[in-house]
Enzyme design. Structure first.
Site, PDB file in Angstrom:
ATOM      1  CG  ASP A  30      34.647  30.818  41.056  1.00 13.70           C
ATOM      2  OD1 ASP A  30      34.943  30.936  39.660  1.00 13.70           O
ATOM      3  OD2 ASP A  30      34.769  31.229  42.029  1.00 13.70           O
ATOM      4  CB  ILE A  31      37.898  30.291  45.409  1.00 11.19           C
ATOM      5  CG1 ILE A  31      38.422  29.966  46.908  1.00 11.19           C
ATOM      6  CG2 ILE A  31      37.884  31.787  45.108  1.00 11.19           C
ATOM      7  CD1 ILE A  31      39.840  30.434  47.074  1.00 11.19           C
ATOM      8  CG  ASN A  87      33.515  36.695  32.567  1.00 12.95           C
ATOM      9  OD1 ASN A  87      32.418  37.100  31.974  1.00 12.95           O
ATOM     10  ND2 ASN A  87      33.732  36.404  33.800  1.00 12.95           N
ATOM     11  N   GLY A  93      34.768  41.362  32.182  1.00 17.18           N
ATOM     12  CA  GLY A  93      34.886  41.053  33.688  1.00 17.18           C
ATOM     13  C   GLY A  93      35.839  40.023  33.857  1.00 17.18           C
ATOM     14  CD  GLN A  94      40.500  37.125  30.767  1.00 14.00           C
ATOM     15  OE1 GLN A  94      40.269  37.874  29.449  1.00 14.00           O
ATOM     16  NE2 GLN A  94      41.253  36.129  30.538  1.00 14.00           N
ATOM     17  CG  HIS A 100      38.648  31.357  33.586  1.00 11.81           C
ATOM     18  ND1 HIS A 100      39.723  32.184  33.096  1.00 11.81           N
ATOM     19  CD2 HIS A 100      37.563  31.927  34.073  1.00 11.81           C
ATOM     20  CE1 HIS A 100      39.110  33.405  33.750  1.00 11.81           C
ATOM     21  NE2 HIS A 100      37.908  33.294  34.238  1.00 11.81           N
ATOM     22  CG  HIS A 102      33.012  31.405  34.749  1.00 14.78           C
ATOM     23  ND1 HIS A 102      33.203  31.633  36.057  1.00 14.78           N
ATOM     24  CD2 HIS A 102      33.850  32.407  34.224  1.00 14.78           C
ATOM     25  CE1 HIS A 102      34.254  32.658  36.264  1.00 14.78           C
ATOM     26  NE2 HIS A 102      34.359  32.922  35.014  1.00 14.78           N
TER      27      HIS A 102
HETATM   28  P1  5GP Z   1      37.016  35.924  35.640  1.00 13.17           P
HETATM   29  O1  5GP Z   1      36.337  37.125  36.228  1.00 13.17           O
HETATM   30  O2  5GP Z   1      38.316  35.932  35.344  1.00 13.17           O
HETATM   31  O3  5GP Z   1      35.966  35.486  34.461  1.00 13.17           O
HETATM   32  O4  5GP Z   1      36.948  34.624  36.853  1.00 13.17           O
HETATM   33  C1  5GP Z   1      37.858  34.281  37.585  1.00 13.17           C
HETATM   34  C2  5GP Z   1      37.153  33.471  38.743  1.00 13.17           C
HETATM   35  O5  5GP Z   1      38.368  32.651  39.418  1.00 13.17           O
HETATM   36  C3  5GP Z   1      36.341  34.159  39.725  1.00 13.17           C
HETATM   37  O6  5GP Z   1      34.990  33.526  39.762  1.00 13.17           O
HETATM   38  C4  5GP Z   1      36.953  33.738  41.022  1.00 13.17           C
HETATM   39  O7  5GP Z   1      36.031  33.437  41.982  1.00 13.17           O
HETATM   40  C5  5GP Z   1      38.022  32.462  40.827  1.00 13.17           C
HETATM   41  N1  5GP Z   1      39.122  32.484  41.526  1.00 13.17           N
HETATM   42  C6  5GP Z   1      39.988  33.276  41.816  1.00 13.17           C
HETATM   43  N2  5GP Z   1      41.047  33.105  42.448  1.00 13.17           N
HETATM   44  C7  5GP Z   1      40.827  31.677  42.650  1.00 13.17           C
HETATM   45  C8  5GP Z   1      41.367  30.414  43.226  1.00 13.17           C
HETATM   46  O8  5GP Z   1      42.710  30.798  44.044  1.00 13.17           O
HETATM   47  N3  5GP Z   1      40.897  29.118  43.432  1.00 13.17           N
HETATM   48  C9  5GP Z   1      39.594  28.937  42.835  1.00 13.17           C
HETATM   49  N4  5GP Z   1      39.233  27.706  42.883  1.00 13.17           N
HETATM   50  N5  5GP Z   1      38.798  30.163  42.089  1.00 13.17           N
HETATM   51  C10 5GP Z   1      39.549  31.273  42.011  1.00 13.17           C
END
Ligand code: 5GP
Length: 114
Positions: A30-31, A87, A93-94, A100, A102
């Site tokens: 994760d970034i 999420n 919180g998606q 995906h 985590h």
């Molecule tokens: P969500 O909130 O949708 O469950 O999680 C999305 C996740 O994707 C977040 O934890 C966010 O930091 C990560 N993320 C968003 N953009 C990028 C990216 O460009 N590269 C990577 N490696 N992670 C990303």
């Protein structure tokens, strides 16, 4: 469905710190890590939300979750433990509309989440 950032990572259009890949999934860091180990696992077969997982066969669903478990093991998290989070939707919180999981580990995680 429009392309998300994860579609673009899967297509190799933008870089990612990949930790695992097989026929069914890609895993990358994760970034914005929320734990010492924070890896995202995405299926190569596109799916937007967990709530639509019933569209997959049990085999496809099983392959995805078995891959998540395998990635956690390869990251050295088995034993001490880790958390798997999916999420779903805005209340969940998606942010990225591409299914995906985590994997969070490397420290003791609190509960309940915010
Ligand atoms: P969500 O909130 O949708 O469950 O999680 C999305 C996740 O994707 C977040 O934890 C966010 O930091 C990560 N993320 C968003 N953009 C990028 C990216 O460009 N590269 C990577 N490696 N992670 C990303």
């Amino acid at each position: 469905m429009s392309d998300t950032i994860f579609d673009r990572i899967l297509a190799g259009e933008i870089p990612a710190d990949k930790v695992y890949e097989d026929q069914s999934v890609l895993a990358f860091r994760d970034i914005q890590p929320q734990a010492p180990v924070h890896v995202l696992v995405i299926p190569k077969k596109r799916m937007d939300r967990f709530e639509h997982l019933h569209e997959w066969s049990p085999e496809e669903t099983g392959r995805f979750f078995q891959a998540v478990s395998r990635v956690a093991e390869e990251l050295g998290l088995t034993g001490k433990g880790y958390r798997v989070v999916v999420n779903n939707g805005s209340d969940g919180g998606q942010e990225v509309e591409y299914l995906h999981a985590h994997i969070l580990g490397g420290r003791s995680l609190s509960w309940p989440p915010g």
